[in-house]
Write a protein that holds these residues in place. Structure first.
Motif, short mmCIF file in Angstrom:
data_model
loop_
_atom_site.label_atom_id
_atom_site.label_comp_id
_atom_site.label_asym_id
_atom_site.label_seq_id
_atom_site.Cartn_x
_atom_site.Cartn_y
_atom_site.Cartn_z
N ALA A 21 11.33 1.33 9.73
CA ALA A 21 11.53 1.77 8.22
C ALA A 21 10.21 2.02 7.73
O ALA A 21 10.30 3.29 7.13
CB ALA A 21 12.05 0.50 7.55
N GLY A 22 9.38 1.40 7.87
CA GLY A 22 7.98 1.85 7.32
C GLY A 22 7.67 3.25 7.86
O GLY A 22 6.70 3.97 7.39
N GLY A 30 5.04 10.63 -0.94
CA GLY A 30 5.73 10.00 -2.05
C GLY A 30 5.54 10.51 -3.49
O GLY A 30 6.41 10.59 -4.34
N GLN A 34 8.36 11.66 -6.39
CA GLN A 34 8.28 10.82 -7.61
C GLN A 34 8.39 11.77 -8.77
O GLN A 34 9.77 11.65 -9.55
CB GLN A 34 7.14 10.17 -8.05
N SER A 37 12.05 13.85 -8.86
CA SER A 37 13.06 12.89 -9.19
C SER A 37 13.06 12.77 -10.82
O SER A 37 14.07 12.76 -11.42
CB SER A 37 13.29 11.56 -8.63
N ASN A 38 11.80 12.75 -11.65
CA ASN A 38 11.87 12.51 -12.83
C ASN A 38 12.20 13.85 -13.49
O ASN A 38 12.86 13.80 -14.37
CB ASN A 38 10.33 12.21 -12.99
N LYS A 80 1.08 13.04 -17.94
CA LYS A 80 0.49 11.83 -17.63
C LYS A 80 0.77 11.88 -16.10
O LYS A 80 1.86 11.44 -15.50
CB LYS A 80 1.62 10.68 -18.17
N ALA A 85 -2.41 7.39 -4.93
CA ALA A 85 -2.96 6.11 -4.66
C ALA A 85 -4.09 5.88 -3.36
O ALA A 85 -4.24 7.02 -2.73
CB ALA A 85 -1.62 5.20 -3.96
N LEU A 95 1.97 -3.17 6.83
CA LEU A 95 3.40 -3.54 7.14
C LEU A 95 3.63 -3.94 8.42
O LEU A 95 4.50 -4.67 8.58
CB LEU A 95 4.06 -1.82 7.13
N PHE B 27 1.36 -2.94 -2.11
CA PHE B 27 1.30 -1.37 -1.78
C PHE B 27 2.06 -0.53 -2.51
O PHE B 27 2.64 0.69 -2.14
CB PHE B 27 1.59 -1.23 -0.13
N ARG B 29 1.94 1.37 -4.73
CA ARG B 29 1.31 2.91 -5.09
C ARG B 29 1.26 4.01 -3.89
O ARG B 29 0.77 4.97 -4.15
CB ARG B 29 0.18 2.81 -6.12
N THR B 30 1.38 3.32 -2.90
CA THR B 30 0.93 4.08 -1.47
C THR B 30 2.15 4.82 -0.91
O THR B 30 1.97 5.20 0.02
CB THR B 30 0.21 3.16 -0.76
N GLY B 31 3.16 5.16 -1.45
CA GLY B 31 4.00 6.09 -1.07
C GLY B 31 5.30 5.76 -0.42
O GLY B 31 5.45 4.45 -0.30
N ASN B 32 5.90 6.47 0.22
CA ASN B 32 7.24 6.41 0.95
C ASN B 32 7.40 5.54 1.85
O ASN B 32 8.45 4.89 2.20
CB ASN B 32 7.93 7.84 1.24
N ARG B 33 6.42 5.27 2.81
CA ARG B 33 6.71 4.32 3.87
C ARG B 33 6.49 2.91 3.21
O ARG B 33 7.58 2.04 3.76
CB ARG B 33 5.27 4.46 4.62
N VAL B 34 6.07 2.54 2.30
CA VAL B 34 6.22 1.29 1.49
C VAL B 34 7.44 1.15 1.02
O VAL B 34 8.16 0.14 0.92
CB VAL B 34 5.17 1.08 0.54
N ALA B 36 10.23 2.44 1.78
CA ALA B 36 11.35 2.42 2.99
C ALA B 36 11.40 1.08 3.57
O ALA B 36 12.33 0.50 3.77
CB ALA B 36 10.94 3.52 4.11
N LEU B 116 15.33 7.38 -7.48
CA LEU B 116 14.42 6.77 -8.49
C LEU B 116 12.86 7.20 -7.70
O LEU B 116 12.53 7.34 -6.49
CB LEU B 116 14.51 5.21 -8.26
N PRO B 117 11.96 6.98 -8.71
CA PRO B 117 10.56 7.22 -8.28
C PRO B 117 10.29 6.10 -7.29
O PRO B 117 10.55 5.03 -7.42
CB PRO B 117 9.77 7.11 -9.56
N GLY B 118 9.52 6.61 -6.11
CA GLY B 118 9.17 5.54 -5.18
C GLY B 118 8.57 4.30 -5.53
O GLY B 118 8.77 3.23 -5.20
N ASP B 119 7.37 4.60 -6.33
CA ASP B 119 6.57 3.42 -6.78
C ASP B 119 7.38 2.39 -7.60
O ASP B 119 7.27 1.15 -7.37
CB ASP B 119 5.28 3.79 -7.37
N ARG B 197 4.40 2.43 -17.21
CA ARG B 197 5.30 3.65 -17.85
C ARG B 197 6.62 3.47 -17.55
O ARG B 197 6.81 2.76 -16.91
CB ARG B 197 4.72 4.82 -17.31
N ASP B 199 9.73 5.88 -17.22
CA ASP B 199 10.17 6.96 -16.85
C ASP B 199 11.44 7.37 -17.74
O ASP B 199 12.12 6.48 -17.99
CB ASP B 199 10.48 7.29 -15.48
#
Lengths: 372, 659
Positions: A21-22, A30, A34, A37-38, A80, A85, A95, B27, B29-34, B36, B116-119, B197, B199
């Motif tokens: 999955a990771g 990512g 984000q 979607s916003n 903003k 990251a 992971l 993690f 803030r580190t993106g889509n792998r996390v 997932a 939803l936003p990933g983070d 924040r 959203d």
């Protein structure tokens, strides 16, 4: 063993699934998703406003104001920007560690808490088990239920009453035996059964009703040993020695010589005779109101002599049986239970000759049911 | 083997939750792998808890008494449905149900949260994972449902007879869905605080969860109330018992949250307050869980007291609630406050609603916790009863209900109070008329009941008036009104429906409190008693055998004022395995009213002590709750995003164009 196979297999599968999955969406960034979607959200809101205006739910001016608000929100949102990251180098390793750690933790805890070797035991398996005793409470419940619907079925009551006795439910047993006497013309056996239940209900002490029932039984069948046995035992207990001696004698005269109760009867007779002589002397010298307890004490001392000998030197199973029965006659159920337990220690094999009689005696007195 | 597999699955789920938490928080803030990873973990966590739950259900259904729990709480002769419900008719099993639902919500967020936003999603699932880990480990280490028995007993000890009822199949699952659903709002709030924040998508996400939880809480509480009413045989429907209050507090908080989330979704205002309420609502759920599960309260809900469990739950409570509010205090000021509005506006009305509800929560909390705290510090044992709650809670509800119909009439951003009053004048007139007619028919005088009736009618009619006003009935041609009616969004219907339900429930509560009649008599077969125009004749006594109990069933013939005769059956049961008694009240429903017959003991003369009640319009309070829940589902089914358009400073010059 198969449990561990499953545990291991599942653990590997879960670890792989988590790691996979990771890695699945590695190519996508990512942050891009984000903000997308916003901003999508604002687009949907805008479309809703347009739709409301079209359907006439919203006045044009209100819609304009709403759109202006929306634009301000969007601008604020864009201002903003999210900082990208850091430290994503460690994510991949993290992971993998998390996936392996997760299943490792699970296996460790299960090894500590689980009982992988114990098989399941559903009801069907327990019933199919060879020699499985038909559960008493269950049997009683089903007969009870049937009798509620057919309360005049004497056969049902004849099954139920002894079952109550075995389950140590003496009050219920008393009622059941009364019911049997109502449903059929009384005979000595039925009367004695009721008397026995009354005795047990009252912790071995004969109530006037129990005596009366026993006397009726003897009246109906003068050669009925069981009723006479209880009467003789009661007379001994009461310290009514003359009566006891004649009762025991009459009982012994009915015996063929191989009856299980014969030993107790002879024992009772000798106690009654010994005490009877003593008492007549005592009565002559100093009549005492505490006679009864004095006599009971003497009988107890005789019984305890037997008990002491059996405990120290051991004895035959017949002797143990006699001890248990003596305690029961004396109404000392707790000691009877202890004696029974000790007898079982001495003769643990259920197939030992004589065990059947001992067990029946203990079972009827409710020593087995409560001990469990 | 399946038992051990269930046991392992539960432990594995706990471990997965730990992994989900750590990865989510470290993690995020580190993106889509996390993202997932945590999504996958949330789904797996649910699947494994489901496996373990099914394994436990199987052991109950097959009467596998090598599982200690099945031995303690079930019996081979139970009907199948009660074998299944016995799974959660005890502490361990109900904890497992609790975590199952918690994991279900986590998995639902993971599956439906793609946009939803990933983070944000990673953080939400991280919090969800932490809650899951805490509660699953609590279950495993202090209340393990998979504890084994060796040797295996032949027969089980059976479930408490009071719980052998269809109510056990419905009430706890509904209530748990409500309680646990609030955890999602909580997780979103924590995620917002950590990320600093909120959203626009945040509000859009929280409201459906709050709404779903509120809907299920409403159903669960109403069902619990009805169950207590018909099963306990006291004829009451609410006792201000701490356990009931434990469910009422989250409901009040969820009601407030629902309304403030509405403001936030439509108007991007009240952000900080909504976050506060989201934390509060779930904290109250946890408090309720603590009160019920720790065993400090003795009731049918507490099953068995175990001091370790109480301490552990208290510690979890302290960490979760304390941590959440500390985080709130620290981070809330970093959140941007939303849109502005005038005091007299829809927003203002909703704030007023929130204030009253929050104060009501405080009142109920004081009444519930004060005796416990006093006792904990060595004070005397006191009990805070109905008079306290009637006075405080009642006093808060009266102004809330008076103002309730005004809210939906006010415009967003700035409203016109006088205009609203004018538009509601008709509804007010009708309310007075209906109240007068009712009081006249009952023959009563002016009393508190009259005030209660006024409130009930006012809220119910006000809700209808809102729909009438929206379609401009009578002000534009009927055909156009009809078109407008068809075009009304589902959310408008659901608002009106929910408020109508509140009015209906108030009417039921008021009429049964004011006009209930009761009689206790001792009668034999063939004798009768008369109450409120109904004649009750004890016509027959019979013995019967149920699956795992025997019962004495008494038949009553009830002759209504219109001479129709119906039969009602009351029972006194003895469950054969546990030898515990239980009573079944006989209830006959006439329209919205009920006739309630409860059977007491036999007296010396062989007569039976019989308590009869006539409860006028009592079912209205449950119908009202059902209507409210229906409104919740209706609103949930509206997938569209509604924007609350502000009212401009200038009045609109012409009528809005028709479709």
């Amino acid at each position: 063993m198969s449990v561990w196979l499953f545990v291991g297999g599942t653990a590997v599968l879960v670890a792989l699934t988590l790691m996979f999955a990771g890695r699945a969406k590695k190519g996508l960034e990512g942050e891009a998703l984000q903000s997308l979607s916003n901003e999508d959200h604002f687009k949907v809101q805008l479309a809703e406003i347009e739709a409301d205006v079209k359907s006439g739910r919203l006045a044009t001016e209100q819609a304009e104001a709403a759109k202006a608000e929306l634009a301000r929100e969007l601008m604020h949102h864009r201002s903003k920007a999210i900082a990208p990251a850091a430290g994503s180098r460690w994510v991949g390793a993290g992971l993998v560690v998390a996936s392996l750690g997760t299943v490792g933790l699970a296996i460790a805890i299960y090894a500590f808490l689980g009982t992988p070797d114990q098989p399941a035991a559903p009801m069907s398996a327990r019933l199919a088990e060879e020699g499985s005793p038909l559960n008493l409470a269950q049997a009683i419940a089903s007969v009870e239920k049937q009798l509620l619907l057919t309360p005049n079925d004497i056969e049902g009551w004849r099954v139920l009453a002894p079952a109550y006795m075995r389950a140590s439910r003496f009050t219920d047993a008393t009622n059941a035996y009364r019911r049997i006497l109502e449903l059929a013309p009384p005979n000595a056996d039925a009367l004695t059964d009721l008397a026995q239940a009354l005795l047990f209900e009252n912790q071995g002490v004969a109530s006037p009703e129990a005596i009366e029932v026993l006397e009726r039984a003897v009246e109906m069948d003068p050669t009925h040993p069981r009723s006479r046995f209880f009467l003789a035992g009661n007379a001994t207990r009461q310290g009514d020695w003359d009566n006891a001696i004649s009762q025991w004698n009459e009982l012994i005269s009915l015996a063929n010589g191989d009856e299980p109760w014969l030993d107790v009867a002879k024992n009772g007779l000798s106690v009654a005779m010994a005490r009877g002589e003593l008492t007549s002397e005592e009565t002559a010298s100093q009549p005492s109101p505490s006679q009864n307890s004095g006599q009971a004490e003497l009988i107890r001392s005789m019984v305890s002599g037997l008990a002491e000998r059996l405990e120290q030197e051991g004895g035959s199973i017949a002797e143990w049986t006699r001890l248990v029965r003596s305690y029961l006659v004396l109404g000392e159920n707790e000691r009877a239970r202890l004696a029974y337990d000790k007898a079982l220690l001495a003769y643990p094999e259920p197939d030992t000759e004589g065990r059947a009689e001992l067990d029946t005696l203990a079972g009827q007195a409710g020593l087995i049911g409560e001990a469990e | 083997m399946s038992i051990e597999l269930g046991h392992f699955a539960l432990i594995l789920a706990a471990a997965i939750a730990v992994g989900q938490t750590i990865v989510g928080f470290l993690f995020w803030r580190t993106g889509n792998r996390v993202t997932a990873f945590v999504r996958q973990a949330a789904v797996l966590q649910f699947l494994f808890i489901l496996v373990s739950f099914l394994a436990l259900v199987q052991s109950f259904v097959l009467s596998d008494f090598s599982v200690a729990l099945a031995y303690e709480y079930s019996h081979t002769q139970q009907p199948l449905i009660y074998k299944i419900t016995s799974v959660w008719g005890n502490h361990e099993g109900s904890m497992l149900l609790w975590v199952l639902i918690l994991a279900l919500f986590g998995a639902a967020v993971a599956v439906f949260g793609r946009n939803l936003p990933g983070d944000l999603l990673a953080l939400v699932l991280g919090v969800q994972g932490a809650l899951g880990a805490a509660f699953v480990f609590f279950t495993i280490f202090t209340s393990n449902p998979f504890e084994r028995m060796n040797p295996v007993p032949f027969e089980g000890r059976d479930l408490n007879p009071i719980l052998q009822d269809i109510g056990l199949a419905i009430h706890p699952p509904l209530l748990y869905v409500g309680y646990v659903g609030l955890s999602v709002c909580f997780s979103f709030a924590i995620a917002a605080l950590i990320s600093g924040r909120i959203d626009a998508a945040w509000a859009r996400w929280v409201r459906p969860w709050a709404l779903a939880s509120w809907t299920f809480l409403t159903l669960g509480i109403a069902m619990g109330s009805y169950w207590a009413y018909y099963e306990l045989g006291w004829g009451g429907w609410w006792f201000w018992d701490p356990v009931e209050n434990a469910s009422l507090m989250p409901w009040l908080a969820a009601t407030a949250l629902l309304h403030s989330a509405l403001v936030m979704e439509k108007r991007v205002a009240l952000k900080v307050w909504t976050i506060f309420l989201a934390i509060l609502a779930f904290s109250l759920s946890l408090l309720g869980t603590f009160l019920v599960r720790s065993g400090i309260l003795t009731s049918v809900h507490s099953f068995a007291a175990d001091p370790t469990r109480g301490l552990v739950i208290l510690a979890m409570l302290a960490v979760t609630i304390g941590g959440a509010f500390a985080l709130f205090a620290w981070r809330a000021k970093t959140l941007r406050v939303g849109g502005l509005f005038a005091p007299i506006s829809r927003e203002g009305a909703l704030i007023l609603n929130n204030l009253f509800l929050a104060t009501a929560v405080a009142a109920v909390m004081v009444g519930t916790l004060y005796p416990l705290i006093l006792q904990a510090f060595g004070g005397p044992m006191i009990s805070v009863g109905a008079p306290f709650f009637d006075l405080t809670f009642g006093a808060l509800m009266v102004p809330l209900l008076i103002l309730l119909p005004l809210g939906p009439f006010l415009a967003w951003k700035r409203g016109d109070f006088v205009a609203v009053i004018q538009r509601l004048a008709g509804a007010a007139g009708l309310t007075f008329l209906l109240t007068l007619v009712t009081v006249f028919l009952v023959g009563g005088q002016v009393s508190l009941a009259t005030l209660g009736l006024l409130l009930g009618f006012w809220v119910a009619i006000g809700a209808i008036a809102e729909i009438v006003d929206r379609v401009k009935l009578g002000r534009i041609p009927a055909g156009q009104s009809w078109l407008r009616l068809k075009g009304l969004p589902k959310t408008a219907w659901s608002t009106a429906l929910a408020h109508f339900g509140v009015g209906v429930a108030v009417l039921g509560i008021v009429s049964v409190s004011a006009w209930e009649t009761e009689k206790v008599v001792s009668i034999g077969v063939g004798e009768s008693v008369e109450l409120s125009g109904y004649e009750v004749r004890l016509s027959q006594v019979e013995q019967l055998a149920g699956s795992n109990y025997i019962a004495e069933r008494v038949k009553f013939d009830v002759t209504a004022p219109d001479q129709s005769v119906r039969s009602s059956f009351s029972e006194k049961r003895v469950y054969t395995a546990s030898r515990q008694p239980s009573t079944e009240a006989g209830i006959l429903t006439y329209g919205f009213s009920q006739f309630y017959i409860s059977l007491g003991d036999q007296d010396e003369s062989g007569n039976r002590v019989v308590r009869v009640w006539f409860k006028p319009y009592i079912t209205l309070m449950w119908y009202g709750s059902l209507i409210m829940a229906l409104a919740g589902f209706l609103s949930l089914s509206d997938r569209r995003l509604r924007v609350g358009a502000p009212k401009t400073a200038r009045p609109t010059p012409q009528p809005e164009p028709a479709q």
